[in-house]
Write a protein that holds these residues in place. Structure first.
Motif, PDB file in Angstrom:
ATOM      1  N   SER C  68       0.832  -1.209   0.000  1.00 44.11           N
ATOM      2  CA  SER C  68       0.000   0.000   0.000  1.00 44.11           C
ATOM      3  C   SER C  68       0.864   1.256   0.000  1.00 44.11           C
ATOM      4  CB  SER C  68      -0.921   0.013   1.226  1.00 44.11           C
ATOM      5  OG  SER C  68      -1.832  -1.050   1.173  1.00 44.11           O
ATOM      6  N   ALA C  72       0.609   4.011  -2.770  1.00 46.64           N
ATOM      7  CA  ALA C  72       0.255   5.362  -2.312  1.00 46.64           C
ATOM      8  C   ALA C  72       1.294   6.384  -2.770  1.00 46.64           C
ATOM      9  CB  ALA C  72       0.124   5.374  -0.794  1.00 46.64           C
ATOM     10  N   VAL C  91      -7.423   2.081   3.955  1.00 47.17           N
ATOM     11  CA  VAL C  91      -6.914   0.893   3.272  1.00 47.17           C
ATOM     12  C   VAL C  91      -7.949  -0.228   3.353  1.00 47.17           C
ATOM     13  CG1 VAL C  91      -5.043  -0.791   3.122  1.00 47.17           C
ATOM     14  CG2 VAL C  91      -4.564   1.537   3.916  1.00 47.17           C
ATOM     15  N   SER C  93      -8.775  -4.138   2.589  1.00 45.65           N
ATOM     16  CA  SER C  93      -8.056  -5.392   2.359  1.00 45.65           C
ATOM     17  C   SER C  93      -8.709  -6.506   3.158  1.00 45.65           C
ATOM     18  CB  SER C  93      -6.597  -5.239   2.806  1.00 45.65           C
ATOM     19  OG  SER C  93      -5.901  -6.443   2.601  1.00 45.65           O
ATOM     20  N   HIS C  96      -4.994  -7.688   6.080  1.00 46.41           N
ATOM     21  CA  HIS C  96      -4.231  -6.720   6.877  1.00 46.41           C
ATOM     22  C   HIS C  96      -3.204  -7.472   7.720  1.00 46.41           C
ATOM     23  CE1 HIS C  96      -6.675  -3.235   5.872  1.00 46.41           C
ATOM     24  NE2 HIS C  96      -7.763  -3.970   6.035  1.00 46.41           N
ATOM     25  N   THR C 103      -3.565  -0.920   9.475  1.00 50.67           N
ATOM     26  CA  THR C 103      -2.604  -0.816   8.381  1.00 50.67           C
ATOM     27  C   THR C 103      -2.482   0.648   7.967  1.00 50.67           C
ATOM     28  OG1 THR C 103      -3.383  -2.951   7.560  1.00 50.67           O
ATOM     29  CG2 THR C 103      -2.075  -1.623   6.042  1.00 50.67           C
ATOM     30  N   SER C 104      -3.610   1.329   8.014  1.00 53.35           N
ATOM     31  CA  SER C 104      -3.664   2.697   7.482  1.00 53.35           C
ATOM     32  C   SER C 104      -2.735   3.652   8.224  1.00 53.35           C
ATOM     33  CB  SER C 104      -5.096   3.217   7.543  1.00 53.35           C
ATOM     34  OG  SER C 104      -5.609   3.042   8.844  1.00 53.35           O
ATOM     35  N   VAL C 107       0.741   3.114   6.768  1.00 56.84           N
ATOM     36  CA  VAL C 107       0.826   3.721   5.439  1.00 56.84           C
ATOM     37  C   VAL C 107       0.900   5.242   5.572  1.00 56.84           C
ATOM     38  CG1 VAL C 107      -0.353   4.012   3.236  1.00 56.84           C
ATOM     39  CG2 VAL C 107      -0.395   1.783   4.389  1.00 56.84           C
ATOM     40  N   ASP C 121      -9.033   0.977   8.515  1.00 55.46           N
ATOM     41  CA  ASP C 121      -8.945  -0.168   7.611  1.00 55.46           C
ATOM     42  C   ASP C 121     -10.356  -0.623   7.280  1.00 55.46           C
ATOM     43  OD1 ASP C 121      -6.306   0.112   8.118  1.00 55.46           O
ATOM     44  OD2 ASP C 121      -6.048  -1.788   9.176  1.00 55.46           O
ATOM     45  N   GLY C 129     -11.684  -2.305  -1.097  1.00 54.05           N
ATOM     46  CA  GLY C 129     -10.997  -1.183  -1.738  1.00 54.05           C
ATOM     47  C   GLY C 129     -11.961  -0.166  -2.313  1.00 54.05           C
ATOM     48  N   ILE C 151      -7.226   3.025  -0.747  1.00 58.85           N
ATOM     49  CA  ILE C 151      -6.374   1.956  -1.281  1.00 58.85           C
ATOM     50  C   ILE C 151      -7.107   0.624  -1.210  1.00 58.85           C
ATOM     51  CG2 ILE C 151      -4.167   0.730  -0.994  1.00 58.85           C
ATOM     52  CD1 ILE C 151      -3.141   3.249   0.504  1.00 58.85           C
ATOM     53  N   ALA C 174      -3.871   2.455  -5.407  1.00 61.36           N
ATOM     54  CA  ALA C 174      -4.216   3.554  -4.499  1.00 61.36           C
ATOM     55  C   ALA C 174      -4.745   4.732  -5.307  1.00 61.36           C
ATOM     56  CB  ALA C 174      -2.981   3.968  -3.707  1.00 61.36           C
TER      57      ALA C 174
END
Lengths: 135, 386, 361
Positions: C68, C72, C91, C93, C96, C103-104, C107, C121, C129, C151, C174
């Motif tokens: 990601s 990004a 994000v 997904s 994760h 996760t975000s 990122v 997330d 997504g 993303i 992304a």
């Protein structure tokens, strides 16, 4: 790796954020408390481009704790285009032989994992051969 | 300033001492040195050790080792400077006696590898590097040496076995050393066949980590009440210097600047030139470091150190014998103890007690011990005291 | 009384102020596992009717966070905005890296977007997504924030020997969403169609998902995509011929072609965004990386219909029109095909190692 220790250097590791010396303008990575060129203190953050070339490298067959699952892996001294040299793993090499002088670019990857699947995942900079189509 | 002499030496065979704990390993060397010094009792103990807090989970070795060896009440602490810890401890002991504050100092270098095995050891050795920016990226001291070796070989256009002369010589010299880890010969063919540890560095380019302990007793000659059965060796000069901790921060990773400065300082202190010695115990923990030590001492031009090992110049009968008892490569590399082993071995040469490996007319020796890729360098000039 | 077309009209989701894609970026990892490798192990050497040619496999040091981050960075390069101008990093997904820990935030920290952001997330199987993308459209379209990053990225896991092992792949894309007048493509409207249809799931603590075999087809994939795409076109008064390109969620090679044909799209409209034959099914990344491949080749004025599908189940359909800004921004980052061309073939053993299928403890 201990969480506070990992956390406090995230910016440096995730994105190669170093410093620029306000006295002599030299760019510094990793960060230092005293400028190695002019001896001045107090730095400003500086984001490196992540572009560089391989200065030296080695493929390791004997890993320290935390890296056992990754052997063999290649570590390099990478000379950044802004001047400093950093120690980093090379990744995504595929069939490409590594050579001194090879252009590489920074990517953010998983660096190590401790305590099997329970601990934090350490992310940080690695370098890969410059991708075709990168401008 | 007074003369500082080595009144006693002691060492244990380097190897895998699975059944011997760290304190006993040290005690054997300490008590041997004390016996060698005619029973002289130290007022202070300086310990050279690198791994104990990580591998043996034991800190405050000064107190532990003195206490265990029946030296209760004396001054004792540890000197840590990566693989140069033992040499650093010797310098601390030397300065203590030189200052007049301590009359008799014992220095012991001890390393206990076999309290752990496998990746824990490489991990522990990696903690001598910049943990945040080298070790965390997977680098080990071996990998750092491999990168120096690649630069060296490429810069100076070495053949693939260009550095083989160092391990071949070390193995030859270890044949007659009862305290050596590897007492068997190595051929250039054997070197060429060896497995890679970290390209281009192979198994024989690296000195094997092993358990060991070595000790010396330092004093002023006037403190010796009776004559000893062996000659005294004087610590004539001492120097220490650092470079950047991380290899990546060096302007010239092949310069080993700290080694240059440490040698210069020790020799200036002794009033000699490096060329005035008959024995050079250098850091051959990696074969390329041996070449760079020779260059740092001015014994070879930059980029020519490796060539010396391909002739007879460094052998026991050569112009500048090195690694006379097998060096770190074949005697074994007990990391933080290595610096004291070097001094003990130099003393054997200067005392004429090196047996089949005796260098003729050895009167003065240089010892150079590196921590990391010469991130730390400690140098001593020893000579027969009269 | 409300007519059918009035109902459709009211169903399309349109922001208060026009929004679009300011920047986009793809990511596909380097490694490829040919479907023949899976077949050799589990169903004999026959190369009969394999669902894809090969699939992309993430390396040992990759996960949804690292992939990601790269996508990004590519999206930000194309957008030409400062990362600190973003007000959301989302994000989507189903892989994760942490069960609990966003996760975000990883990122956002890596791209320099912290701390003045929304971050979270998203999870909705393969449409996580596009769900994040629709939320970004809402955030920007309502005027709450000027830019948002959405993303879709996955390292999909198929159980060894399962039909999904041929296709479960790694990759995604992304998107920086912002005001329409800064866009390289304007998102005119979206429409989502969601029901409770358990065609594919993974219970907590399970490593591999389970699925309903043929049940994943008609009542799941085809029904939701068809309804979403059809309703969006009706509400906008468009027909397949109005679109230069159409991208559908692509769990394999055949499904998107079939659903496209049913809706009245030709192979020419579908092909540029159909990546599953060469990278497999990138789950939450699939529709979005199909779109990035289309943006790589689209011309100003082209319209694109994108319809995702997420098991469980739902579809997000989007009507997108490309602007003249595309030409210049396209070249600011690697193209989707650059990543696809960067390719190292691996065998099943390497795949098993890279994706943690060898039991180590």
């Amino acid at each position: 790796m201990e969480v506070p220790r990992y956390w406090r250097l995230q910016k440096q590791r995730y994105a190669l954020v170093g410093e620029i010396c306000p006295h002599c303008q030299v760019k510094i990575f990793p960060p230092r408390d005293v400028c190695p060129e002019c001896g001045g203190e107090a730095k400003q953050p500086f984001s490196f481009s992540g572009k560089g070339t391989v200065f030296s490298f080695t493929t390791m067959y004997d890993a320290p704790k935390g890296f056992e699952m990754n052997t063999p892996y290649t570590v390099a001294l990478v000379k950044l285009e802004e001047g400093p040299v950093v120690t980093a793993q090379l990744t995504d090499l595929g069939e490409q032989p590594v050579e001194i002088g090879m252009p590489v670019e920074m990517v953010t990857r998983r660096i190590r994992e401790d305590e099997e699947d329970k601990g934090i995942i350490v992310y940080g900079y690695k370098f890969r051969p410059v991708m075709a189509g990168t401008h | 300033m007074c003369d500082v002499v080595i009144a006693g030496i002691g060492q244990v065979p380097v190897g895998e001492h699975w059944g011997v704990p760290l304190r006993t390993l040290a005690a054997r060397a300490m008590l041997a040195a004390q016996r060698d010094a005619g029973g002289l009792k130290p007022q202070a103990l300086y310990v050279g050790n690198l791994l104990s807090p990580v591998v043996s989970h034991q800190s405050n070795l000064g107190t532990l080792l003195a206490d265990n060896a029946g030296m209760s009440g004396i001054e004792a602490f540890t000197v840590e400077a990566a693989e140069a810890s033992g040499a650093g401890a010797l310098r601390a002991g030397y300065l203590a006696v030189l200052s007049g504050y301590v009359d008799v100092a014992m220095v012991v270098g001890v390393e206990k590898f076999t309290d752990a095995v496998g990746p824990v050891i490489e991990g522990a050795m990696s903690e001598t590097m910049d943990y945040d920016f080298e070790a965390t990226n997977g680098l080990t001291p071996t990998a750092a040496a491999a990168m120096v070796m690649r630069l060296y070989m490429q810069t100076y256009d070495l053949p693939s076995d260009g550095l083989a002369g160092f391990p071949v010589l070390a193995h030859e010299n270890a044949l007659n050393n009862p305290n050596a880890y590897f007492r068997r010969a190595l051929t250039r063919e054997g070197y060429a066949r060896a497995a890679m540890l970290s390209t281009p560095l192979n198994l024989y380019d690296k000195a094997p980590y092993a358990d060991g302990a070595a000790a010396v007793i330092l004093t002023r000659p006037d403190r010796l009440k009776k004559a000893l059965e062996h000659p005294l060796v004087q610590v004539r000069g001492s120097g220490a210097a650092i470079d950047t901790l991380a290899l990546h921060d060096r302007h010239d990773p092949l310069a080993f600047h700290a080694a240059v400065v440490a040698i210069q300082n020790a020799c200036r202190h002794a009033g000699i030139l490096p060329a005035d010695v008959q024995v050079f115990e250098l850091s051959d923990n990696f074969s390329v470091y041996a070449a760079l030590c020779l260059e740092a001492g001015g014994f070879a031009q930059r980029g020519a150190g490796w060539k010396l090992a391909n002739g007879d110049e460094l052998s026991l009968k050569g112009r500048l014998p090195v690694c006379t008892m097998g060096g770190m490569k074949a005697r074994g590399n007990p990391a933080g103890a290595s610096g004291v082993y070097q001094v003990v071995e130099a003393c054997l040469q200067l005392r004429g007690e090196a047996g089949a490996n005796q260098v003729r007319d050895a009167r003065r020796a240089l010892t150079l011990c590196l921590g990391g890729p010469a991130s730390t360098a400690v140098c001593h000039v020893l000579q027969t005291w009269q | 009384m409300e007519t059918a077309s009035e109902k459709s009209e009211s169903l399309a989701l349109k922001p208060d102020r026009p929004v679009g894609i300011i920047g986009y970026g793809a990511y596909v990892p380097r490694y490829r596992l040919p479907a023949t490798q899976v077949a050799r192990l589990w169903s004999g050497e026959g190369e009969g009717d394999l669902p894809v040619k090969e699939k992309s496999v993430a390396g040992l040091d990759e996960d949804v966070a690292t992939m990601s981050i790269e996508a990004a960075r590519n999206a930000l390069s194309r957008a030409g905005i400062s990362p600190s101008a973003l007000r959301a990093v989302w994000v989507g997904s189903e892989s994760h890296p942490y069960a609990v820990k966003p996760t975000s935030t990883i990122v956002a920290e890596a791209i320099g977007a912290t701390p003045y952001i929304q971050a979270g997330d998203w999870e909705f199987a393969c449409k996580a997504g596009t769900e994040a993308l629709v939320a970004a459209i809402g955030l920007v379209g309502s005027g709450m924030g000027r830019y948002a990053l959405a993303i879709g990225m996955d390292i999909a896991q198929g159980q060894p020997g399962d039909a999904l092992e041929y296709t479960a792949a790694s990759g995604g894309a992304a998107y920086v969403i912002g005001p329409a007048d800064e866009s390289l493509a304007v998102i005119e409207a979206t429409f989502s169609y969601v029901t409770d249809t358990p065609d594919f799931w993974r219970r907590a603590h399970q490593v591999y998902p389970s699925h309903g075999q043929r049940f994943t087809g008609e009542p799941a994939y085809f029904k939701h995509i068809s309804n979403a795409a059809q309703t969006l076109m009706e509400s906008l008064g468009t027909k397949p011929a109005d679109y230069r390109y159409a991208v559908f969620h692509q769990p394999n090679t055949r499904f998107p072609q079939m659903v496209g044909k049913r809706l009245g799209f030709s192979d020419e409209q579908i092909k540029p965004g159909l990546l599953s034959p060469v990278i497999g099914n990138t789950y939450a990344g699939a529709a979005l990386i199909g779109l990035s491949a289309v943006l790589d080749v689209a011309s100003p004025g082209d319209c694109i219909l994108v319809t995702s599908y997420g098991s469980g189940a739902g579809s997000d359909a989007m009507h997108i029109c490309v602007t003249s800004a595309i030409e210049e921004r396209r070249s600011r980052a690697p193209l989707t095909r650059d990543y696809i061309a960067r390719r190292s073939e691996i065998d099943y053993a390497t795949y098993a190692r890279y994706r943690g299928k060898i039991r180590m403890k």
